[in-house]
Write a protein that holds these residues in place. Structure first.
Motif: not given
Lengths: 243, 157
Positions: B79-108
């Motif tokens: 999965h080296a070529h699969v970008a993080c947000e391809s599975c984890h979804g849009p995370q620009a808010k998390h990158t701006e404020d990693p403390g309070s905006v936590v990405p949801a746990k994914l259901d495989t």
């Protein structure tokens, strides 16, 4: 409304200043980006597309595309035997939630991601009566929401069916090639989320972009080349049945 | 000179025309945005306005600044070529404020089949499974780690 002459004279300069601000527009957001140094396009590799719909979902989230409308979508083609005239194409929800498996006799089948072809000589910009849609100096076909009248000429003019009227704003809308991202040095939302690399943003003016090597070494085609729209969405592995 | 007798009405018409033309240009100068025609027959300032739209997808380069440990694992796998947000979804808010905006746990169970459920239309060389037969209802991450999906890699994280 009751406005005295004195009050009106006081208000006029303020209104003039506000109008000045509207006319001037918002200042450029990316100071280091030079439009003249880029010429954007997209590479779409049909041999890699798995029809997962990640691009469609990402585009909707990134650009707040209303439900049921698409700036990009994925089509599934089914060609039975050699019958180019008897193809069937489906795109449930624009392919947003993937595709159910087809049962029965299959023949040849593949996915085709579709989007604005970012034509250099685009028919859609030529018909706009007010200059609300245009090809930017870096080769992206954009819509100026503040200027668009919603007359729908451009929607009829696009030979690829890539435009729609946004029901909320009543202005024409289309893929902007994530102009707000590529001017910041990021790739588009669809390219970012594509798990197989079937979509790649291409800067045709940047000699370091691997797209040049790819275009040289592959049989690449654009959609409807006979229309001479100068399309810059290059398809690898494009089957003759694709319309 | 008799030809120029009684020309008052012509002069008045000409004056009205001149005033009308002047008014048109004054109104036009006032109404047409300053940046119209800067690059072509459109409002040049629109470029900046469109470029000012906020982003939702932060881009994988940003993820790599903090999550280099996961990146090292991912780089070694398929999965080296699969970008993080391809599975984890849009995370620009998390990158701006990693403390309070936590990405949801994914259901495989939902996530993996999006790409890997067998479908005749997919390219033949793409790894696909009939999920119902393949795992008989078990979640994918029972055996596979999404960052390095090969089974022998399990345990290394």
């Amino acid at each position: 409304m009751n406005v005295s002459r004195r009050k009106l004279l006081v208000l006029l300069p303020a209104a003039a200043v506000a109008w000045e601000h509207v006319l001037a527009g918002t200042p450029e957001n990316s100071p280091n980006y030079k439009e003249t140094e880029h010429w954007w396009g997209m590479l779409l590799d049909i041999t890699k597309c798995i029809g997962c719909g990640s691009c469609v979902r990402a585009c909707q989230l990134e650009n707040h595309v209303p439900d049921g409308y698409f700036r990009t979508w994925v089509e599934r083609y089914v060609v039975r035997d050699w019958g180019f005239e008897h193809i069937s194409v489906d795109s449930p929800e624009g392919g947003k939630n993937g595709f159910p498996a087809v049962t029965g006799e299959m023949g040849k089948s593949f996915f085709v991601p579709k989007m604005c072809n970012q034509c250099a000589d685009s028919p859609c910009t030529q018909v706009c009566p007010v200059g609300a849609t245009f090809v930017s100096p870096d080769g992206v076909v954009l819509v100026d929401k503040k200027y668009c009248l919603g007359c729908r000429y451009c929607i009829q003019a696009c030979p690829y069916g890539c435009r729609f009227l946004n029901p909320d704003t009543n202005t024409a809308e289309k893929c902007s090639l994530c102009y707000h991202r590529i001017t910041k040095g990021l790739t588009t939302a669809c390219c970012e989320s594509c798990p197989t690399g079937a979509r790649q943003l291409a800067d045709l003016k940047n000699p370091a972009d691997p797209v040049h090597e790819f275009l040289k070494t592959h049989s690449v085609q654009v959609l409807k080349p006979h229309l001479a729209t100068g399309a810059k969405a290059f398809y690898n592995g494009l089957d003759g049945s694709v319309r | 000179m008799s030809a120029f007798k009684d020309t008052g009405h012509l002069v008045r018409l000409a004056m009205a025309f001149v005033v009308g033309t002047l008014l048109f240009f004054v109104a036009r100068g006032f109404l047409v945005p300053k940046s119209f025609g800067q690059y072509g027959h459109y409002r040049g300032a629109a470029l900046g306005e469109i470029a000012a739209q906020p982003i939702s997808y932060g881009g994988h380069e940003v993820c790599e600044t903090c999550h280099s440990d996961i990146l090292d694992v991912k780089k070694a796998g398929r999965h080296a070529h699969v970008a993080c947000e391809s599975c984890h979804g849009p995370q620009a808010k998390h990158t701006e404020d990693p403390g309070s905006v936590v990405p949801a746990k994914l259901d495989t169970a939902v996530l993996c089949v999006r790409c890997h459920e067998a479908n005749h239309s997919k390219p033949m060389d793409f790894p696909q499974v009939h999920s119902a037969e393949h795992s008989s209802g078990l979640k994918c991450d029972t055996c596979h780690q999404p960052h390095t999906p090969r089974i022998e890699a399990k345990g290394k994280k």
